[in-house]
Scaffold this active site. Structure first.
Site, mmCIF file in Angstrom:
data_model
loop_
_atom_site.group_PDB
_atom_site.id
_atom_site.type_symbol
_atom_site.label_atom_id
_atom_site.label_comp_id
_atom_site.label_asym_id
_atom_site.label_seq_id
_atom_site.Cartn_x
_atom_site.Cartn_y
_atom_site.Cartn_z
ATOM 1 N N GLU A 175 -25.752 10.936 22.834
ATOM 2 C CA GLU A 175 -24.497 10.220 22.589
ATOM 3 C C GLU A 175 -23.403 10.594 23.580
ATOM 4 O O GLU A 175 -22.331 9.992 23.583
ATOM 5 C CB GLU A 175 -24.038 10.472 21.144
ATOM 6 C CG GLU A 175 -24.983 9.901 20.084
ATOM 7 C CD GLU A 175 -26.273 10.691 19.916
ATOM 8 O OE1 GLU A 175 -26.290 11.898 20.234
ATOM 9 O OE2 GLU A 175 -27.281 10.106 19.479
ATOM 10 N N PHE A 215 -37.301 10.558 15.273
ATOM 11 C CA PHE A 215 -37.143 10.091 16.653
ATOM 12 C C PHE A 215 -37.515 11.203 17.621
ATOM 13 O O PHE A 215 -38.116 10.957 18.660
ATOM 14 C CB PHE A 215 -35.690 9.656 16.906
ATOM 15 C CG PHE A 215 -35.446 8.228 16.605
ATOM 16 C CD1 PHE A 215 -35.944 7.654 15.449
ATOM 17 C CD2 PHE A 215 -34.725 7.433 17.474
ATOM 18 C CE1 PHE A 215 -35.732 6.313 15.181
ATOM 19 C CE2 PHE A 215 -34.505 6.098 17.212
ATOM 20 C CZ PHE A 215 -35.008 5.536 16.066
ATOM 21 N N GLU A 256 -39.049 11.581 21.776
ATOM 22 C CA GLU A 256 -38.426 12.533 22.701
ATOM 23 C C GLU A 256 -39.424 13.599 23.165
ATOM 24 O O GLU A 256 -39.631 13.761 24.375
ATOM 25 C CB GLU A 256 -37.163 13.125 22.063
ATOM 26 C CG GLU A 256 -36.154 12.010 21.829
ATOM 27 C CD GLU A 256 -34.774 12.445 21.354
ATOM 28 O OE1 GLU A 256 -33.779 11.927 21.887
ATOM 29 O OE2 GLU A 256 -34.671 13.265 20.425
HETATM 30 N N1 APR Z 1 -26.198 7.368 15.857
HETATM 31 C C1 APR Z 1 -26.450 7.100 14.580
HETATM 32 N N2 APR Z 1 -27.679 7.123 14.078
HETATM 33 C C2 APR Z 1 -28.683 7.439 14.876
HETATM 34 C C3 APR Z 1 -28.508 7.745 16.221
HETATM 35 C C4 APR Z 1 -27.189 7.693 16.692
HETATM 36 N N3 APR Z 1 -26.865 7.970 17.949
HETATM 37 N N4 APR Z 1 -29.710 8.046 16.744
HETATM 38 C C5 APR Z 1 -30.596 7.935 15.764
HETATM 39 N N5 APR Z 1 -29.985 7.555 14.644
HETATM 40 C C6 APR Z 1 -30.510 7.289 13.317
HETATM 41 C C7 APR Z 1 -31.941 6.922 13.118
HETATM 42 O O1 APR Z 1 -32.029 6.152 11.906
HETATM 43 C C8 APR Z 1 -32.616 8.188 12.860
HETATM 44 O O2 APR Z 1 -33.737 8.025 12.022
HETATM 45 O O3 APR Z 1 -30.309 8.444 12.613
HETATM 46 C C9 APR Z 1 -31.542 8.932 12.162
HETATM 47 C C10 APR Z 1 -31.536 10.343 12.539
HETATM 48 O O4 APR Z 1 -32.634 10.849 11.952
HETATM 49 P P1 APR Z 1 -32.838 12.364 11.976
HETATM 50 O O5 APR Z 1 -33.931 12.657 11.009
HETATM 51 O O6 APR Z 1 -31.526 13.058 11.801
HETATM 52 O O7 APR Z 1 -33.312 12.750 13.467
HETATM 53 P P2 APR Z 1 -34.267 11.975 14.467
HETATM 54 O O8 APR Z 1 -35.059 10.898 13.792
HETATM 55 O O9 APR Z 1 -35.056 13.039 15.190
HETATM 56 O O10 APR Z 1 -33.258 11.267 15.486
HETATM 57 C C11 APR Z 1 -32.351 11.991 16.249
HETATM 58 O O11 APR Z 1 -33.254 11.099 18.278
HETATM 59 O O12 APR Z 1 -31.686 9.573 18.931
HETATM 60 C C12 APR Z 1 -32.319 10.747 19.281
HETATM 61 O O13 APR Z 1 -31.340 12.353 20.821
HETATM 62 C C13 APR Z 1 -31.359 11.917 19.458
HETATM 63 O O14 APR Z 1 -32.531 14.051 19.250
HETATM 64 C C14 APR Z 1 -31.895 13.003 18.526
HETATM 65 C C15 APR Z 1 -32.896 12.311 17.639
#
Ligand code: APR
Length: 264
Positions: free
Chosen positions: A112, A187, A192
Site C-alpha cells: 500500500e 494472499f 506473494e
Molecule cells: N486493502 C484492503 N484489503 C485488502 C488489501 C488492501 N490493500 N489487500 C488485501 N486485502 C483484503 C483481502 O480480502 C484479503 O483477504 O484483506 C484481506 C487480508 O487478508 P489477511 O488474512 O489479513 O492477509 P492476506 O490474505 O495474506 O493479504 C494480505 O496480501 O495484499 C497483500 O501485501 C499484502 O502481504 C499482504 C497480504
C-alpha cells in the site's frame, strides 16, 4: 418495523464504487509523484491520466464477477517500481499494526506504500455493463471468485512480491481468531510467497494481543508450516515473537496494560 427492515436490508448491501473514484485516483497519483514518495525509485515519466485509463479499462463496462487478474496487467506494468533493499513488508491479519510499524515507507514498504497499491487502497470499484462503473452496489470479495478488486489485489500482491529484495518481513497475528496465523488461502501464501525472487531471508514477526490469547508462536501451530514452506522455496527465515518495537506500538494505544508497565 418496515423502516427497520429496510434499514437491515440496506445495511446488508455492499456499497458501490467510491464516489469521485477518478478524481481521487488521479489526485493520489499527483500526490504520490510530487510529494509523498520521492525517496522511492519512481518512474518519473509515469503519466497519471494514462495510469487511470489503464486501471479503469481493466474493469469498466464489465460484469463485476468476471475480471481476470490479467486485466490489470497494463496498469501494473506502468506503475511498477522497485522496492528498496531490505525494506519490503508483508502482512496477514495485521493490517493496522503492520502499517503503523512500516510508517508509510519510512521504516518498511508495504504494497500500500507502492504506487500500485497506494492509488487503490481502501477504494471500492466494480463495473457495470451500461454506465462503466456501478456506483450503487459492488459484490464483496467473497461473493465471486473473479471479483474485480480481488483480482486487482491478487495481481498487485504478486507484482509487489516480485519487486522486493534482500531481507523481507512478514507480520502475522499469533492471537488471530478467525483463521490460523498462516493460512494456505491467504494472499501471502497464494500470491506473494510463490513470487519472491531476489530474497535472502524472511523475517517472520509474530505479534500477540496484549491481553492474549497466545494461540500460535514461532515454535508451534501454522507458523511451523510456514517455516517449512519458506525452506522448501530455498529461502531462510528468522522468527521473532513480540519484538520490543511491536510491544511499544501496542502499548501506545493501551498504556495501562500489564505488559506495558514493566520497566526494562
Ligand atoms: N486493502 C484492503 N484489503 C485488502 C488489501 C488492501 N490493500 N489487500 C488485501 N486485502 C483484503 C483481502 O480480502 C484479503 O483477504 O484483506 C484481506 C487480508 O487478508 P489477511 O488474512 O489479513 O492477509 P492476506 O490474505 O495474506 O493479504 C494480505 O496480501 O495484499 C497483500 O501485501 C499484502 O502481504 C499482504 C497480504
Amino acid at each position: 418495523a418496515v423502516l427497520c427492515l429496510v434499514f437491515m436490508v440496506m445495511g446488508n448491501n455492499n456499497p458501490g464504487t467510491t464516489l469521485h473514484l477518478k478524481e481521487i485516483f488521479i489526485g493520489r497519483c499527483w500526490d504520490y509523484k510530487e510529494i509523498k514518495h520521492k525517496e522511492f525509485p519512481l518512474r518519473t515519466d509515469v503519466n497519471c491520466n494514462d495510469l487511470w485509463n489503464d486501471f479503469y479499462k481493466a474493469f469498466s463496462y464489465q460484469a463485476p464477477c468476471d475480471v481476470a487478474m490479467e486485466h490489470y496487467k497494463e496498469y501494473i506494468d506502468l506503475a511498477s517500481q522497485n522496492v528498496p533493499e531490505n525494506k519490503g513488508m508483508f502482512w496477514s491479519g495485521t493490517y493496522d499494526i503492520a502499517h503503523e510499524y512500516a510508517e508509510a515507507g519510512k521504516r518498511f514498504v508495504t504494497l500500500e506504500d507502492t504506487m500500485i497499491g497506494f492509488l487503490a487502497n481502501s477504494l471500492i470499484w466494480c463495473g457495470s455493463g451500461s454506465t462503466g462503473a456501478n456506483f450503487t452496489r459492488c459484490p464483496s470479495w467473497t461473493d465471486c471468485p473473479l471479483e474485480s478488486s480481488e483480482s486487482f489485489w491478487a495481481s498487485a500482491s504478486r507484482e509487489f512480491a516480485s519487486s522486493v529484495n534482500g531481507d523481507v518481513y512478514l507480520m502475522l497475528d499469533g492471537s488471530r481468531k478467525d483463521k490460523p496465523a498462516y493460512s494456505k488461502d491467504s494472499f501471502f501464501s497464494k500470491y506473494e510467497l510463490p513470487a519472491l525472487e531476489n530474497v535472502n531471508k524472511i523475517v517472520i514477526i509474530v505479534k500477540h494481543n496484549l491481553d492474549g490469547p497466545i494461540k500460535e508462536t514461532c515454535s508451534n501451530g501454522s507458523i511451523i508450516d510456514l517455516q517449512e514452506d519458506i525452506l522448501n522455496r530455498g529461502f531462510v527465515f528468522n522468527c521473532l515473537d513480540d519484538p520490543a518495537a511491536i510491544i511499544h506500538l501496542l502499548c501506545a494505544d493501551d498504556p495501562e496494560a500489564r505488559e506495558c508497565k514493566m520497566v526494562n
